[in-house]
Design a protein around this motif. Structure first.
Motif, PDB file in Angstrom:
ATOM      1  N   SER A  41      37.700  28.778  17.865  1.00 39.60           N
ATOM      2  CA  SER A  41      37.666  29.573  16.630  1.00 39.60           C
ATOM      3  C   SER A  41      37.157  28.780  15.432  1.00 39.60           C
ATOM      4  O   SER A  41      36.753  29.360  14.422  1.00 39.60           O
ATOM      5  CB  SER A  41      39.052  30.134  16.325  1.00 39.60           C
ATOM      6  OG  SER A  41      39.976  29.075  16.111  1.00 39.60           O
ATOM      7  N   GLU A  44      33.579  29.751  14.099  1.00 35.40           N
ATOM      8  CA  GLU A  44      33.516  30.876  13.157  1.00 35.40           C
ATOM      9  C   GLU A  44      34.087  30.486  11.801  1.00 35.40           C
ATOM     10  O   GLU A  44      33.565  30.880  10.755  1.00 35.40           O
ATOM     11  CB  GLU A  44      34.251  32.093  13.722  1.00 35.40           C
ATOM     12  CG  GLU A  44      34.141  33.322  12.833  1.00 35.40           C
ATOM     13  CD  GLU A  44      32.704  33.787  12.607  1.00 35.40           C
ATOM     14  OE1 GLU A  44      32.446  34.365  11.524  1.00 35.40           O
ATOM     15  OE2 GLU A  44      31.838  33.588  13.483  1.00 35.40           O
ATOM     16  N   ARG A  48      32.106  30.670   8.235  1.00 35.42           N
ATOM     17  CA  ARG A  48      32.623  31.392   7.066  1.00 35.42           C
ATOM     18  C   ARG A  48      32.705  30.473   5.854  1.00 35.42           C
ATOM     19  O   ARG A  48      32.370  30.877   4.734  1.00 35.42           O
ATOM     20  CB  ARG A  48      33.998  31.973   7.375  1.00 35.42           C
ATOM     21  CG  ARG A  48      33.936  33.146   8.310  1.00 35.42           C
ATOM     22  CD  ARG A  48      35.298  33.664   8.654  1.00 35.42           C
ATOM     23  NE  ARG A  48      35.181  34.828   9.519  1.00 35.42           N
ATOM     24  CZ  ARG A  48      36.196  35.397  10.128  1.00 35.42           C
ATOM     25  NH1 ARG A  48      37.413  34.916   9.990  1.00 35.42           N
ATOM     26  NH2 ARG A  48      36.007  36.453  10.887  1.00 35.42           N
ATOM     27  N   ASN A  70      38.731  38.934   7.607  1.00 29.11           N
ATOM     28  CA  ASN A  70      39.077  39.539   8.890  1.00 29.11           C
ATOM     29  C   ASN A  70      37.803  40.148   9.451  1.00 29.11           C
ATOM     30  O   ASN A  70      37.486  41.291   9.157  1.00 29.11           O
ATOM     31  CB  ASN A  70      40.167  40.596   8.664  1.00 29.11           C
ATOM     32  CG  ASN A  70      40.798  41.049   9.941  1.00 29.11           C
ATOM     33  OD1 ASN A  70      40.539  40.488  10.994  1.00 29.11           O
ATOM     34  ND2 ASN A  70      41.622  42.063   9.853  1.00 29.11           N
ATOM     35  N   GLY A  71      37.055  39.344  10.204  1.00 23.86           N
ATOM     36  CA  GLY A  71      35.743  39.808  10.655  1.00 23.86           C
ATOM     37  C   GLY A  71      34.830  39.911   9.450  1.00 23.86           C
ATOM     38  O   GLY A  71      34.664  38.961   8.706  1.00 23.86           O
ATOM     39  N   ASP A  72      34.262  41.089   9.243  1.00 24.43           N
ATOM     40  CA  ASP A  72      33.392  41.316   8.084  1.00 24.43           C
ATOM     41  C   ASP A  72      34.171  41.872   6.900  1.00 24.43           C
ATOM     42  O   ASP A  72      33.594  42.108   5.838  1.00 24.43           O
ATOM     43  CB  ASP A  72      32.269  42.290   8.450  1.00 24.43           C
ATOM     44  CG  ASP A  72      31.270  41.664   9.417  1.00 24.43           C
ATOM     45  OD1 ASP A  72      31.151  40.426   9.417  1.00 24.43           O
ATOM     46  OD2 ASP A  72      30.626  42.412  10.160  1.00 24.43           O
ATOM     47  N   ASP A  73      35.455  42.094   7.064  1.00 27.11           N
ATOM     48  CA  ASP A  73      36.275  42.674   6.014  1.00 27.11           C
ATOM     49  C   ASP A  73      37.073  41.593   5.293  1.00 27.11           C
ATOM     50  O   ASP A  73      37.334  40.523   5.826  1.00 27.11           O
ATOM     51  CB  ASP A  73      37.262  43.695   6.600  1.00 27.11           C
ATOM     52  CG  ASP A  73      36.552  44.876   7.235  1.00 27.11           C
ATOM     53  OD1 ASP A  73      35.490  45.269   6.722  1.00 27.11           O
ATOM     54  OD2 ASP A  73      37.060  45.394   8.238  1.00 27.11           O
TER      55      ASP A  73
END
Length: 114
Positions: A41, A44, A48, A70-73
């Motif tokens: 992880s 990622e 970010r 949270n992902g794209d949110d």
């Protein structure tokens, strides 16, 4: 994975990864011999971090915003919204400053005094 592999996979330097760790943006585990051990992880997470840095956020703000991605949110709690607004305000100030400097340079090129 070790720091060198993470650096290669994310196209960043090991120095950058150590800085992210120092800034508490990235937390590796440790092997008994002291080597850093990053989970899958982390790839990622580093991506970010890079995206947020490229957007103009500093490490203090990223420390607030990163856990809320949270992902794209983005979980837009009041603290995160305030941190994002503060960064945007700083960028607006920089734009105003650059516009002033641009005007002065344009005046010089036109042969006018400052």
């Amino acid at each position: 994975m070790r720091i060198g592999e993470l650096a290669r996979r994310c196209n960043v330097s090991t120095r950058a990864l150590r800085y992210y760790e120092e800034q508490q943006l990235l937390t590796p585990g440790r092997h008994p011999n002291g080597y850093r051990d990053y989970p899958e992880s982390a790839v990622e997470t580093v991506r970010r971090i890079r995206t947020l840095l490229d957007a103009g956020f500093n490490a203090d703000t990223i420390r607030i915003v990163l856990p809320c991605l949270n992902g794209d949110d983005v979980d837009m709690c009041p603290q995160v919204a305030a941190a994002i607004r503060d960064t945007l305000h700083g960028i607006d100030e920089q734009l105003r400053d650059l516009e002033t400097k641009r005007g002065r340079i344009t005046a010089l090129l036109a042969g006018r005094q400052l």
